[in-house]
Scaffold this motif. Structure first.
Motif, PDB file in Angstrom:
ATOM      1  N   SER A 476       0.834  -1.198   0.000  1.00  0.00           N
ATOM      2  CA  SER A 476       0.000   0.000   0.000  1.00  0.00           C
ATOM      3  C   SER A 476       0.868   1.248   0.000  1.00  0.00           C
ATOM      4  CB  SER A 476      -0.902   0.023   1.238  1.00  0.00           C
ATOM      5  OG  SER A 476      -1.928  -0.944   1.154  1.00  0.00           O
ATOM      6  N   ASN A 477       0.437   2.227  -0.771  1.00  0.00           N
ATOM      7  CA  ASN A 477       1.087   3.534  -0.788  1.00  0.00           C
ATOM      8  C   ASN A 477       0.109   4.529  -0.179  1.00  0.00           C
ATOM      9  OD1 ASN A 477       2.371   5.927  -1.240  1.00  0.00           O
ATOM     10  ND2 ASN A 477       2.571   5.686  -3.455  1.00  0.00           N
ATOM     11  N   PHE A 478       0.365   4.930   1.057  1.00  0.00           N
ATOM     12  CA  PHE A 478      -0.544   5.817   1.765  1.00  0.00           C
ATOM     13  C   PHE A 478      -0.226   7.292   1.546  1.00  0.00           C
ATOM     14  CE2 PHE A 478      -0.787   1.935   4.463  1.00  0.00           C
ATOM     15  CZ  PHE A 478      -2.137   1.678   4.274  1.00  0.00           C
ATOM     16  N   ASP A 479       0.837   7.592   0.799  1.00  0.00           N
ATOM     17  CA  ASP A 479       1.170   8.983   0.583  1.00  0.00           C
ATOM     18  C   ASP A 479       0.197   9.588  -0.419  1.00  0.00           C
ATOM     19  OD1 ASP A 479       2.721  10.936   1.592  1.00  0.00           O
ATOM     20  OD2 ASP A 479       4.388  10.684   0.222  1.00  0.00           O
ATOM     21  N   GLY A 480       0.048  10.906  -0.372  1.00  0.00           N
ATOM     22  CA  GLY A 480      -0.843  11.580  -1.300  1.00  0.00           C
ATOM     23  C   GLY A 480      -2.268  11.675  -0.812  1.00  0.00           C
ATOM     24  N   ASN A 481      -2.576  11.055   0.340  1.00  0.00           N
ATOM     25  CA  ASN A 481      -3.897  11.170   0.939  1.00  0.00           C
ATOM     26  C   ASN A 481      -3.703  11.613   2.377  1.00  0.00           C
ATOM     27  OD1 ASN A 481      -6.310  10.392   2.511  1.00  0.00           O
ATOM     28  ND2 ASN A 481      -7.018   9.542   0.572  1.00  0.00           N
ATOM     29  N   SER A 482      -4.295  12.721   2.750  1.00  0.00           N
ATOM     30  CA  SER A 482      -4.053  13.279   4.077  1.00  0.00           C
ATOM     31  C   SER A 482      -4.600  12.411   5.197  1.00  0.00           C
ATOM     32  CB  SER A 482      -4.651  14.683   4.183  1.00  0.00           C
ATOM     33  OG  SER A 482      -6.005  14.676   3.776  1.00  0.00           O
ATOM     34  N   ASN A 483      -5.474  11.464   4.876  1.00  0.00           N
ATOM     35  CA  ASN A 483      -5.905  10.507   5.879  1.00  0.00           C
ATOM     36  C   ASN A 483      -4.866   9.438   6.134  1.00  0.00           C
ATOM     37  OD1 ASN A 483      -8.609  11.412   6.510  1.00  0.00           O
ATOM     38  ND2 ASN A 483      -9.089  10.904   4.397  1.00  0.00           N
ATOM     39  N   GLY A 484      -3.983   9.187   5.128  1.00  0.00           N
ATOM     40  CA  GLY A 484      -3.028   8.099   5.267  1.00  0.00           C
ATOM     41  C   GLY A 484      -3.739   6.824   5.671  1.00  0.00           C
ATOM     42  N   PRO A 485      -3.135   6.031   6.569  1.00  0.00           N
ATOM     43  CA  PRO A 485      -3.803   4.818   7.046  1.00  0.00           C
ATOM     44  C   PRO A 485      -4.713   5.096   8.240  1.00  0.00           C
ATOM     45  CG  PRO A 485      -1.607   4.914   7.925  1.00  0.00           C
ATOM     46  CD  PRO A 485      -1.755   6.139   7.059  1.00  0.00           C
ATOM     47  N   GLY A 486      -4.891   6.378   8.602  1.00  0.00           N
ATOM     48  CA  GLY A 486      -5.656   6.705   9.793  1.00  0.00           C
ATOM     49  C   GLY A 486      -4.788   6.624  11.034  1.00  0.00           C
ATOM     50  N   ASP A 487      -5.428   6.447  12.189  1.00  0.00           N
ATOM     51  CA  ASP A 487      -4.721   6.460  13.470  1.00  0.00           C
ATOM     52  C   ASP A 487      -4.612   5.095  14.135  1.00  0.00           C
ATOM     53  OD1 ASP A 487      -4.244   9.203  13.470  1.00  0.00           O
ATOM     54  OD2 ASP A 487      -6.205   9.646  14.310  1.00  0.00           O
ATOM     55  N   TYR A 488      -5.385   4.114  13.693  1.00  0.00           N
ATOM     56  CA  TYR A 488      -5.330   2.808  14.351  1.00  0.00           C
ATOM     57  C   TYR A 488      -5.975   1.754  13.468  1.00  0.00           C
ATOM     58  CZ  TYR A 488     -10.255   3.699  15.466  1.00  0.00           C
ATOM     59  OH  TYR A 488     -11.597   3.970  15.382  1.00  0.00           O
ATOM     60  N   SER A 489      -5.702   0.487  13.775  1.00  0.00           N
ATOM     61  CA  SER A 489      -6.323  -0.661  13.121  1.00  0.00           C
ATOM     62  C   SER A 489      -6.702  -1.664  14.206  1.00  0.00           C
ATOM     63  CB  SER A 489      -5.363  -1.306  12.112  1.00  0.00           C
ATOM     64  OG  SER A 489      -4.941  -0.381  11.137  1.00  0.00           O
ATOM     65  N   SER A 490      -7.500  -2.689  13.834  1.00  0.00           N
ATOM     66  CA  SER A 490      -7.996  -3.641  14.822  1.00  0.00           C
ATOM     67  C   SER A 490      -8.038  -5.046  14.244  1.00  0.00           C
ATOM     68  CB  SER A 490      -9.398  -3.248  15.306  1.00  0.00           C
ATOM     69  OG  SER A 490      -9.410  -1.951  15.862  1.00  0.00           O
ATOM     70  N   SER A 491      -8.178  -6.038  15.128  1.00  0.00           N
ATOM     71  CA  SER A 491      -8.284  -7.434  14.703  1.00  0.00           C
ATOM     72  C   SER A 491      -9.124  -8.202  15.710  1.00  0.00           C
ATOM     73  CB  SER A 491      -6.892  -8.070  14.574  1.00  0.00           C
ATOM     74  OG  SER A 491      -6.218  -8.066  15.822  1.00  0.00           O
ATOM     75  N   ALA A 492      -9.622  -9.372  15.291  1.00  0.00           N
ATOM     76  CA  ALA A 492     -10.387 -10.257  16.168  1.00  0.00           C
ATOM     77  C   ALA A 492     -10.193 -11.683  15.692  1.00  0.00           C
ATOM     78  CB  ALA A 492     -11.867  -9.887  16.177  1.00  0.00           C
ATOM     79  N   THR A 493     -10.435 -12.630  16.592  1.00  0.00           N
ATOM     80  CA  THR A 493     -10.217 -14.045  16.296  1.00  0.00           C
ATOM     81  C   THR A 493     -11.547 -14.757  16.071  1.00  0.00           C
ATOM     82  OG1 THR A 493      -8.135 -14.121  17.515  1.00  0.00           O
ATOM     83  CG2 THR A 493      -9.279 -16.207  17.184  1.00  0.00           C
ATOM     84  N   LEU A 494     -11.624 -15.519  14.990  1.00  0.00           N
ATOM     85  CA  LEU A 494     -12.772 -16.366  14.680  1.00  0.00           C
ATOM     86  C   LEU A 494     -12.241 -17.760  14.424  1.00  0.00           C
ATOM     87  CD1 LEU A 494     -15.826 -16.670  14.050  1.00  0.00           C
ATOM     88  CD2 LEU A 494     -15.272 -16.142  11.656  1.00  0.00           C
ATOM     89  N   GLY A 495     -12.697 -18.735  15.206  1.00  0.00           N
ATOM     90  CA  GLY A 495     -12.153 -20.082  15.080  1.00  0.00           C
ATOM     91  C   GLY A 495     -10.695 -20.100  15.500  1.00  0.00           C
ATOM     92  N   ALA A 496      -9.846 -20.698  14.672  1.00  0.00           N
ATOM     93  CA  ALA A 496      -8.423 -20.802  14.988  1.00  0.00           C
ATOM     94  C   ALA A 496      -7.611 -19.676  14.385  1.00  0.00           C
ATOM     95  CB  ALA A 496      -7.882 -22.151  14.497  1.00  0.00           C
ATOM     96  N   SER A 497      -8.250 -18.750  13.664  1.00  0.00           N
ATOM     97  CA  SER A 497      -7.526 -17.708  12.945  1.00  0.00           C
ATOM     98  C   SER A 497      -7.886 -16.317  13.456  1.00  0.00           C
ATOM     99  CB  SER A 497      -7.833 -17.783  11.445  1.00  0.00           C
ATOM    100  OG  SER A 497      -7.395 -19.000  10.886  1.00  0.00           O
ATOM    101  N   THR A 498      -6.924 -15.417  13.345  1.00  0.00           N
ATOM    102  CA  THR A 498      -7.138 -14.011  13.667  1.00  0.00           C
ATOM    103  C   THR A 498      -7.276 -13.220  12.379  1.00  0.00           C
ATOM    104  OG1 THR A 498      -5.973 -14.136  15.766  1.00  0.00           O
ATOM    105  CG2 THR A 498      -6.125 -11.963  14.738  1.00  0.00           C
ATOM    106  N   TYR A 499      -8.250 -12.322  12.354  1.00  0.00           N
ATOM    107  CA  TYR A 499      -8.542 -11.523  11.171  1.00  0.00           C
ATOM    108  C   TYR A 499      -8.206 -10.057  11.459  1.00  0.00           C
ATOM    109  CZ  TYR A 499     -11.031 -15.538   9.283  1.00  0.00           C
ATOM    110  OH  TYR A 499     -11.348 -16.783   8.797  1.00  0.00           O
ATOM    111  N   PRO A 500      -7.121  -9.549  10.903  1.00  0.00           N
ATOM    112  CA  PRO A 500      -6.833  -8.123  11.037  1.00  0.00           C
ATOM    113  C   PRO A 500      -7.604  -7.326   9.991  1.00  0.00           C
ATOM    114  CG  PRO A 500      -5.070  -9.180   9.822  1.00  0.00           C
ATOM    115  CD  PRO A 500      -6.064 -10.263  10.168  1.00  0.00           C
ATOM    116  N   PHE A 501      -8.104  -6.164  10.380  1.00  0.00           N
ATOM    117  CA  PHE A 501      -8.786  -5.279   9.450  1.00  0.00           C
ATOM    118  C   PHE A 501      -7.906  -4.038   9.265  1.00  0.00           C
ATOM    119  CE2 PHE A 501     -12.043  -8.020  11.043  1.00  0.00           C
ATOM    120  CZ  PHE A 501     -12.898  -8.218   9.969  1.00  0.00           C
ATOM    121  N   HIS A 502      -7.302  -3.942   8.067  1.00  0.00           N
ATOM    122  CA  HIS A 502      -6.382  -2.855   7.768  1.00  0.00           C
ATOM    123  C   HIS A 502      -6.883  -2.074   6.563  1.00  0.00           C
ATOM    124  CE1 HIS A 502      -2.938  -3.725  10.419  1.00  0.00           C
ATOM    125  NE2 HIS A 502      -3.275  -4.987  10.280  1.00  0.00           N
ATOM    126  N   SER A 503      -6.602  -0.779   6.552  1.00  0.00           N
ATOM    127  CA  SER A 503      -6.836   0.018   5.357  1.00  0.00           C
ATOM    128  C   SER A 503      -5.804  -0.380   4.303  1.00  0.00           C
ATOM    129  CB  SER A 503      -6.719   1.501   5.683  1.00  0.00           C
ATOM    130  OG  SER A 503      -7.016   2.290   4.554  1.00  0.00           O
TER     131      SER A 503
END
Length: 517
Positions: A476-503
């Motif tokens: 990902s190239n976050f430059d050129g957008n003043s929001n960039g990737p934002g300020d934080y990201s999150s994840s949660a586990t379903l079954g045996a796997s963890t799912y990260p939610f990223h921009s």
């Protein structure tokens, strides 16, 4: 003091009035201000909080009309004294930090999935929670330059298999007000599997009215209710940067919902919590958590976490004037709190511009969780001398009273930047905790600009870690957008796997992706 950028942005256009406010370190403020018009291309809806303490800075602050997230607080001057910011972050060097012990083999990455599929909008700053059978992610959803004709309201993404998602828009109307924009999602679940989604609302320009609210969905993660106000400010205060935690213990506070945030009032940012004991139908009056008593508190990123064995609720936050992540706890359902404990020292101030993120500064973006074992797990990003930003981990096995020496969990050998850690903690099946961490990582780009998402896992409650695994196939190239990737990201586990939610900005649109590990 570092340069702070204030911006007046119109969501109905792509030009911006940028006010640069500069000041010295350790002496008189010496602020100056100037305004230049620049073409951002996208609306910036988050920025630095701002504490005016000079006539020039006040004038610059009055030019700023933020659109959500970290509003620039515009308050009358109480006195001429600057807040205790200390040294500029660029002049601070992080202490040498031990590297985690990497003993497990890297995990296997699965195919990344486009969760949001929302053309022409900006998707970022994610929340995530799972009730064991359903996984729900959330994000901001902004249509730059077009919020008047599109609902710039947060979304929920619901799945039972991790590969196909149903998108829902949370209502932007509550308390008799239709807000122009909503933002800053976080999600958790109760013992019946119901989901609770906290969000903020504000007008498209100006600060009032603003509100924190919680929407609810049943165990399917669909059919979100009209949000219920936790706070509602019509003339004073701005409440910001909220997270949510629900007690799933068998204690007297079972199913109590906690919402923590920082309140911008006059020259202060103070930590508050409210709770609901009736499934989110109503919330208590705000309760102050941090021990600060001065007129220049600097609190950001309130993050509650519950020990589901005992019902003890913890709150963590970053004091960016002291460069400390604090943790406090309550054994009374959030009605009273103990003494603040320093869990980690940071070297970022409010944030550092690491480049290639649209000018958005990066802070610790910390996350706190309590594992099934009762161990407290804390991850955060920090500036380390000679290495740039790294992802650090510390833990407490005595209820947050003392904390282990931090270790670095990214295993690259260079000085590439890693940032925006996520944290998900579940049972390891043997009485301990599986601790899953993901983060943006630039190690694959010699220019330290393009970012992939990497992960690492500990299956022994944070003692040892797997070699890092790259989860994305395109950077990902976050430059050129003043929001960039934002300020934080999150994840949660379903079954045996963890799912990260990223921009993700590997293509023309900013989308939310997940790649389980």
């Amino acid at each position: 003091m570092r340069i702070e950028r204030l911006s007046w942005i119109s969501l109905f256009g792509s030009s911006a009035l940028i006010a640069l406010v500069t000041g010295g370190c350790g002496g008189s403020p010496g602020f100056t201000s100037q305004a230049v018009e620049v073409d951002t291309g996208h609306a910036q809806f988050l920025s630095l909080p701002f504490s005016p303490h000079s006539e020039q800075a006040q004038e610059a602050s009055e030019m700023a009309e933020e659109l959500g997230g970290h509003f620039i607080w515009k308050a009358p001057l109480e006195n001429g004294q600057p807040p205790p910011f200390g040294s500029a972050p660029s002049e601070q060097a992080g202490e040498p930090t031990a590297t985690a012990t990497f003993v497990a083999a890297p995990g296997s990455a699965q195919q990344a999935v486009n969760v949001s599929n929302a053309a022409d909008s900006y998707q970022g700053e994610t929340g995530a929670a799972s009730n064991g059978t359903v996984l729900v992610g959330g994000s901001n959803s902004i249509y730059p330059g077009a919020c008047g004709s599109n609902p710039c309201y947060v979304r929920a993404y619901t799945t039972t298999n991790g590969t196909s998602f149903t998108s829902s828009t949370i209502s932007g109307t509550w308390g008799g007000t239709t807000f122009g924009i909503t933002f800053d999602p976080a999600i958790d679940v109760d013992t019946s599997g119901n989901f609770y989604y906290v969000l903020g609302g504000a007008p498209l320009s100006g600060n009032y009215p603003n509100s924190i609210a919680v929407s609810k969905a049943g165990p399917t993660g669909l059919g979100w209710s009209t949000p219920v106000a936790v706070t509602f400010n019509t003339r004073t205060n701005f409440d910001d940067k909220y997270y949510i935690a629900v007690d799933r213990s068998s204690s007297a506070y079972r199913n109590r919902i906690y919402v923590g945030w920082d309140r911008n009032v006059s020259n202060n940012q103070i930590l508050y919590v409210s709770y609901s004991s009736n499934g989110g139908a109503s919330f208590s009056a705000p309760i102050k958590v941090d021990d600060g008593t001065t007129k220049f508190e600097r609190v950001i990123g309130a993050y509650p976490a519950v020990d589901h064995n005992t019902g003890t609720v913890y709150m963590s936050w970053h004091n960016y004037s002291q460069n400390i992540i604090y943790v406090d706890r309550s054994t009374t359902g959030g009605s009273t709190w103990g003494t603040d404990v320093a869990a980690a020292t940071t070297h970022t101030g409010f944030g550092i511009d690491i480049g290639c993120v649209g000018g958005r500064t990066q802070g610790p973006a910390h996350h706190l969780r309590v594992g099934p074992s009762g161990t407290l797990h804390l991850v955060y990003a920090d500036s380390i001398q000679g290495r740039g930003f790294d992802i650090l981990y510390t833990r407490s096995t005595n209820g947050g009273q003392t904390w282990s020496a931090p270790v670095r969990v990214n295993n690259d050998a260079g000085s590439a930047d890693q940032f925006h850690p996520t944290l998900a903690v579940s049972s390891n099946g043997a009485g301990g905790d599986r601790v899953a961490v993901s983060f943006y990582d630039r190690r694959d780009d010699a220019s330290n600009c393009l970012a992939h998402v990497y992960s690492t896992v500990s299956t022994d409650s944070g003692l040892t870690w797997s070699a890092n695994t790259r989860l994305t196939t395109a950077a990902s190239n976050f430059d050129g957008n003043s929001n960039g990737p934002g300020d934080y990201s999150s994840s949660a586990t379903l079954g045996a796997s963890t799912y990260p939610f990223h921009s993700d900005h590997s293509a023309s649109n900013y989308e939310v992706y997940t790649a389980p590990f």
